[in-house]
Design a protein around this motif. Structure first.
Motif, PDB file in Angstrom:
ATOM      1  N   ILE A 101       0.854  -1.190   0.000  1.00  0.00           N
ATOM      2  CA  ILE A 101       0.000   0.000   0.000  1.00  0.00           C
ATOM      3  C   ILE A 101       0.889   1.239   0.000  1.00  0.00           C
ATOM      4  CG2 ILE A 101      -1.768   1.264   1.275  1.00  0.00           C
ATOM      5  CD1 ILE A 101      -2.528  -1.488   2.545  1.00  0.00           C
ATOM      6  N   ARG A 105       2.726  -4.416   5.202  1.00  0.00           N
ATOM      7  CA  ARG A 105       1.856  -4.201   4.047  1.00  0.00           C
ATOM      8  C   ARG A 105       1.952  -2.787   3.472  1.00  0.00           C
ATOM      9  NH1 ARG A 105      -4.206  -5.740   4.211  1.00  0.00           N
ATOM     10  NH2 ARG A 105      -3.868  -5.182   2.017  1.00  0.00           N
ATOM     11  N   ARG A 118      -2.238   5.503  -2.029  1.00  0.00           N
ATOM     12  CA  ARG A 118      -3.430   4.853  -1.476  1.00  0.00           C
ATOM     13  C   ARG A 118      -3.729   5.340  -0.063  1.00  0.00           C
ATOM     14  NH1 ARG A 118      -7.640   4.066  -0.853  1.00  0.00           N
ATOM     15  NH2 ARG A 118      -8.921   2.194  -0.843  1.00  0.00           N
ATOM     16  N   ASP A 155      -4.215  -0.580   6.552  1.00  0.00           N
ATOM     17  CA  ASP A 155      -4.551  -1.686   5.651  1.00  0.00           C
ATOM     18  C   ASP A 155      -6.019  -2.082   5.785  1.00  0.00           C
ATOM     19  OD1 ASP A 155      -4.057  -2.728   8.174  1.00  0.00           O
ATOM     20  OD2 ASP A 155      -3.274  -4.627   7.427  1.00  0.00           O
ATOM     21  N   TRP A 156      -6.581  -2.022   7.001  1.00  0.00           N
ATOM     22  CA  TRP A 156      -8.003  -2.303   7.174  1.00  0.00           C
ATOM     23  C   TRP A 156      -8.848  -1.263   6.430  1.00  0.00           C
ATOM     24  CZ3 TRP A 156     -12.343   0.144   8.991  1.00  0.00           C
ATOM     25  CH2 TRP A 156     -13.464  -0.659   9.250  1.00  0.00           C
ATOM     26  N   THR A 173      -8.021   0.527   3.829  1.00  0.00           N
ATOM     27  CA  THR A 173      -7.931   0.403   2.370  1.00  0.00           C
ATOM     28  C   THR A 173      -8.792  -0.735   1.847  1.00  0.00           C
ATOM     29  OG1 THR A 173      -5.939  -0.982   2.547  1.00  0.00           O
ATOM     30  CG2 THR A 173      -5.609   1.401   2.266  1.00  0.00           C
ATOM     31  N   ASP A 174      -9.070  -1.719   2.697  1.00  0.00           N
ATOM     32  CA  ASP A 174      -9.938  -2.828   2.301  1.00  0.00           C
ATOM     33  C   ASP A 174     -11.423  -2.504   2.523  1.00  0.00           C
ATOM     34  OD1 ASP A 174      -7.735  -4.351   1.602  1.00  0.00           O
ATOM     35  OD2 ASP A 174      -7.601  -5.328   3.561  1.00  0.00           O
ATOM     36  N   ALA A 175     -11.698  -1.494   3.361  1.00  0.00           N
ATOM     37  CA  ALA A 175     -13.074  -1.139   3.685  1.00  0.00           C
ATOM     38  C   ALA A 175     -13.644  -0.164   2.660  1.00  0.00           C
ATOM     39  CB  ALA A 175     -13.131  -0.517   5.085  1.00  0.00           C
ATOM     40  N   ASP A 176     -14.945   0.063   2.726  1.00  0.00           N
ATOM     41  CA  ASP A 176     -15.582   1.037   1.850  1.00  0.00           C
ATOM     42  C   ASP A 176     -15.129   2.446   2.213  1.00  0.00           C
ATOM     43  OD1 ASP A 176     -17.028  -0.945   0.560  1.00  0.00           O
ATOM     44  OD2 ASP A 176     -18.743  -0.754   1.917  1.00  0.00           O
TER      45      ASP A 176
END
Length: 357
Positions: A2, A25, A70, A330-331, A333-336
Motif C-alpha cells: 500500500i 503491508r 493509497r 490496511d483495514w 484500504t480494504d473497507a468502503d
C-alpha cells in the motif's frame, strides 16, 4: 504493498515514518515537508533511523497527490492551524487516499462534530473515494479502546478515568508548551488550550465515544481547571529556562456527566518540571505515563509507560498513538470509503520482528 505518504516530520511525523517503514503491508511512497531545509533529505535521516529509506522529502504536494497514493498519514500539527490542516486533509481525501491523523480534534467522535466540518469531509469522500480516521495523540487508545476493553473485564462499571501525566522537561515543542498551554507565562495569562470550551472541543469527542461504547448518553460535559506557579526557576533540556512565579503546572478534567455525576473523565496533569505541584498525580518513573482507572467491581487500574528515541516518554506516547493510526491503514484500504472512528476500527495486532533473535 500500500503506497503510503507521511505528511509532516515533527514529533508525530518522525514516528509515522518509522511505523510505515516497519509495516509489512505498507510502502513509504513519499514524505511531505513544509520546512525548505528538509527538502531533499532522506526520510530515514528525518525519522532518526540508522539507515536511509531511499525516499527524499519534498514540498511538492500536488505532485505527491497526483501520483495517487493509497494512504496518507497526516502528521502535521492542527493545534494552531486547524483550518489549514482540514484543507490539506480534504485535499488528500479528494485525491482518493485513506487518511489517518490526530490533527482534527472535533472528529475523534465525528457524530458529535460540527456539522459544517463533518459535511466537508463527507463531500470530499463522495468526490474522491478516500476515507478518514482520526484518533488522538494523548494517545487515542488511552481514551477509547483501552478503557473500553478494560471495562469488559469486570462485572460492574461505576466510572472510567483516563489520565495523562506528563513532565515536559525533555519535550521539544516550545510554541505549544509556552503559548498554547502557557508554561512559563505569567499566572494572569490565559492559555488558549484552557479557554472555556476548548478542552471539551478537544477531548469531548472521546468522552462521547466511550459513552457510546458503554451504551449510555452523556448529559453534559463539564470542565475543571487548576494551575500552579513554579516555586523556583528551572532549566529544561530543550526549551530553556522557565522563571519562578510563572505557570509551571496545569491539571484539568473533562467530565462526562451521566445521572448528574462525572462518570467518564479524561484528566491531564502536565508539568514543566517535576518539582512543581508534587501533590498532584505523578508518573511512577520518568517523565510521563498514561493511566486508566475503572471504578467498579473489581476496581481495575493500569498504567502504561512507553519510551522511544533514546528513552523519551513523550516520543513514546507519540509513537504508540501513531502505531494505532498506521496499523489501521490496511483495514481502511480494504473497507468502503467513509468517515470512521475508533469504535469502527477493529483491534489490530502487531507483527513479530523475525530479524531479532
Amino acid at each position: 504493498m500500500i503506497a503510503t505518504v507521511v505528511w509532516g516530520t515533527g514529533n508525530v511525523g518522525r514516528a509515522a515514518i518509522r511505523a510505515v517503514a516497519a509495516h509489512p503491508r505498507l510502502e513509504l511512497a513519499a514524505v511531505i515537508v513544509n520546512n525548505p531545509e528538509k527538502v531533499g533529505r532522506d526520510a530515514g535521516e528525518l525519522a532518526g533511523l540508522d539507515a536511509a529509506l531511499g525516499v527524499a522529502a519534498t514540498n511538492d504536494i500536488a505532485a505527491v497527490l497526483a501520483a495517487g497514493p493509497r494512504a496518507v498519514v497526516y502528521a502535521a500539527s492542527g493545534d494552531i492551524r486547524p483550518d489549514d490542516a482540514l484543507a490539506e486533509i480534504l485535499r488528500a481525501i479528494r485525491a482518493g487516499a485513506v487518511v489517518v491523523t490526530p490533527a482534527l480534534y472535533p472528529l475523534y467522535d465525528h457524530r458529535s462534530a460540527p456539522a459544517e466540518m463533518r459535511e466537508q469531509v463527507l463531500e470530499a469522500i463522495a468526490a474522491g473515494g478516500g476515507s478518514l480516521f482520526v484518533s488522538g495523540v494523548d494517545p487515542g487508545w488511552g481514551n477509547d479502546v483501552l478503557p473500553l476493553l478494560m471495562s469488559g473485564l469486570g462485572s460492574t462499571v461505576d466510572g472510567i478515568r483516563c489520565q495523562e501525566i506528563f513532565d515536559y522537561t525533555t519535550y521539544d515543542q516550545p510554541d505549544s508548551v509556552r503559548w498554547l498551554v502557557g508554561m512559563g507565562q505569567p499566572m494572569d495569562y490565559a492559555p488558549p488550550m484552557l479557554a472555556p470550551g476548548i478542552p471539551t472541543m478537544v477531548w469531548g469527542g472521546q468522552i462521547r465515544l466511550m459513552a457510546r461504547g458503554l451504551g449510555v448518553e452523556v448529559e453534559e460535559i463539564r470542565e475543571v481547571v487548576e494551575r500552579r506557579p513554579l516555586e523556583s526557576t528551572v532549566a529544561t533540556e530543550r526549551m530553556g529556562k522557565f522563571e519562578e512565579g510563572t505557570q509551571g503546572a496545569i491539571r484539568f478534567e473533562v467530565q462526562g456527566l451521566i445521572g448528574g455525576e462525572p462518570r467518564i473523565v479524561i484528566e491531564h496533569v502536565t508539568r514543566i518540571h517535576a518539582s512543581c505541584a508534587t501533590d498532584w498525580p505523578m508518573p511512577p518513573t520518568g517523565e510521563g505515563a498514561h493511566r486508566v482507572i475503572i471504578e467498579g467491581r473489581p476496581r481495575i487500574e493500569i498504567t502504561v509507560q512507553a519510551t522511544d528515541e533514546d528513552g523519551n516518554h513523550s516520543a513514546g506516547g507519540n509513537a504508540t498513538a501513531v502505531g494505532r493510526l498506521v496499523s489501521a491503514v490496511d483495514w481502511l484500504t480494504d473497507a468502503d470509503p467513509g468517515l470512521y472512528d475508533a469504535l469502527d476500527i477493529p483491534l489490530r495486532f502487531g507483527t513479530l520482528d523475525r530479524s531479532q533473535p
